[in-house]
Design an enzyme around this catalytic site. Structure first.
Site, PDB file in Angstrom:
ATOM      1  N   HIS A  99       0.903  -1.230  -0.017  1.00  0.00           N
ATOM      2  CA  HIS A  99      -0.087   0.011   0.125  1.00  0.00           C
ATOM      3  C   HIS A  99       0.972   1.399   0.031  1.00  0.00           C
ATOM      4  CE1 HIS A  99       0.703  -1.191   4.167  1.00  0.00           C
ATOM      5  NE2 HIS A  99       0.880   0.008   4.411  1.00  0.00           N
ATOM      6  N   HIS A 101       1.011   5.296   1.243  1.00  0.00           N
ATOM      7  CA  HIS A 101       0.568   6.252   2.156  1.00  0.00           C
ATOM      8  C   HIS A 101       0.904   7.445   1.397  1.00  0.00           C
ATOM      9  CE1 HIS A 101       1.068   4.079   6.114  1.00  0.00           C
ATOM     10  NE2 HIS A 101       1.950   3.228   5.234  1.00  0.00           N
TER      11      HIS A 101
HETATM   12  P1  AMP Z   1       2.492   0.184   7.211  1.00  0.00           P
HETATM   13  O1  AMP Z   1       3.337   0.243   8.334  1.00  0.00           O
HETATM   14  O2  AMP Z   1       3.116   0.957   5.876  1.00  0.00           O
HETATM   15  O3  AMP Z   1       2.061  -1.265   6.861  1.00  0.00           O
HETATM   16  O4  AMP Z   1       1.107   0.810   7.630  1.00  0.00           O
HETATM   17  C1  AMP Z   1       0.048   0.224   7.982  1.00  0.00           C
HETATM   18  C2  AMP Z   1      -0.814   1.370   8.117  1.00  0.00           C
HETATM   19  O5  AMP Z   1      -2.507   0.743   7.999  1.00  0.00           O
HETATM   20  C3  AMP Z   1      -0.862   2.018   9.259  1.00  0.00           C
HETATM   21  O6  AMP Z   1      -0.770   3.667   9.223  1.00  0.00           O
HETATM   22  C4  AMP Z   1      -2.395   1.933   9.982  1.00  0.00           C
HETATM   23  O7  AMP Z   1      -2.820   3.070  10.845  1.00  0.00           O
HETATM   24  C5  AMP Z   1      -3.333   1.366   8.815  1.00  0.00           C
HETATM   25  N1  AMP Z   1      -4.303   0.644   9.245  1.00  0.00           N
HETATM   26  C6  AMP Z   1      -4.403  -0.505  10.123  1.00  0.00           C
HETATM   27  N2  AMP Z   1      -5.437  -1.004   9.983  1.00  0.00           N
HETATM   28  C7  AMP Z   1      -6.454  -0.260   9.227  1.00  0.00           C
HETATM   29  C8  AMP Z   1      -7.717  -0.398   8.916  1.00  0.00           C
HETATM   30  N3  AMP Z   1      -8.610  -1.207   9.580  1.00  0.00           N
HETATM   31  N4  AMP Z   1      -8.232   0.674   8.406  1.00  0.00           N
HETATM   32  C9  AMP Z   1      -7.379   1.755   7.890  1.00  0.00           C
HETATM   33  N5  AMP Z   1      -6.091   1.863   7.997  1.00  0.00           N
HETATM   34  C10 AMP Z   1      -5.532   0.919   8.652  1.00  0.00           C
END
Ligand code: AMP
Ligand code: ZN
Length: 136
Positions: A99, A101
């Site tokens: 994903h 950001h």
């Molecule tokens: P990463 O560290 O790049 O894997 O980021 C994962 C991101 O997913 C974090 O910023 C979380 O806040 C976000 N996240 C986790 N669960 C959810 C969810 N159910 N809906 C939206 N964002 C989420």
């Protein structure tokens, strides 16, 4: 991938704040925003690392990131934004479904205050350059 939280969002098993979706890509609000409007753009198919995505998917993600980034910037009134893709635990990836950001940034907001840049010693840049080029 039933144990993948993003696959479950994509399948509609878990609710999300959906911004955009098409056949291949989904964009949602990050539930733990670094600033308001912090958005995640992901492929609907499950890949862990960005470099595992086939060309057909990576180009669609890239196009969606551009489109959504402009909307996030304009809607949030941000002065700028970061596009960030963590690949692997060592890089801070917590959710193993690739994903991007999109993080709206405001002057002086204190997000990512530190950029721990290093320096190449003599000969190191040439060495890593050749290694990377050999893998292309
Ligand atoms: P990463 O560290 O790049 O894997 O980021 C994962 C991101 O997913 C974090 O910023 C979380 O806040 C976000 N996240 C986790 N669960 C959810 C969810 N159910 N809906 C939206 N964002 C989420
Ligand atoms: Zn997944």
């Amino acid at each position: 991938m039933n144990d993948c939280i993003f696959c479950r969002i994509i399948n509609g098993q878990i609710p999300s704040f959906k911004i955009f979706e098409d056949e291949h890509v989904l964009a949602i609000l990050d539930i733990g925003p670094l600033n308001q409007g912090h958005t995640l753009v992901m492929p609907k198919a499950h890949f862990e690392f960005f470099d595992e995505c086939p060309d057909g998917i990576s180009t669609k993600i890239s196009a969606a990131v551009v489109k959504v980034a402009k909307a996030v910037k304009d809607a949030s009134g941000a002065d700028g934004y970061n596009v960030l893709c963590n690949n692997g635990k060592a890089a801070g990836q917590l959710v193993g479904h690739v994903h991007f950001h999109i993080i709206p940034r405001f002057t002086g907001d204190g997000v990512f205050d530190r950029w721990p840049a290093k320096q190449y010693e003599i000969g190191q840049a040439e060495k890593i350059l050749e290694k990377i080029k050999a893998k292309l």
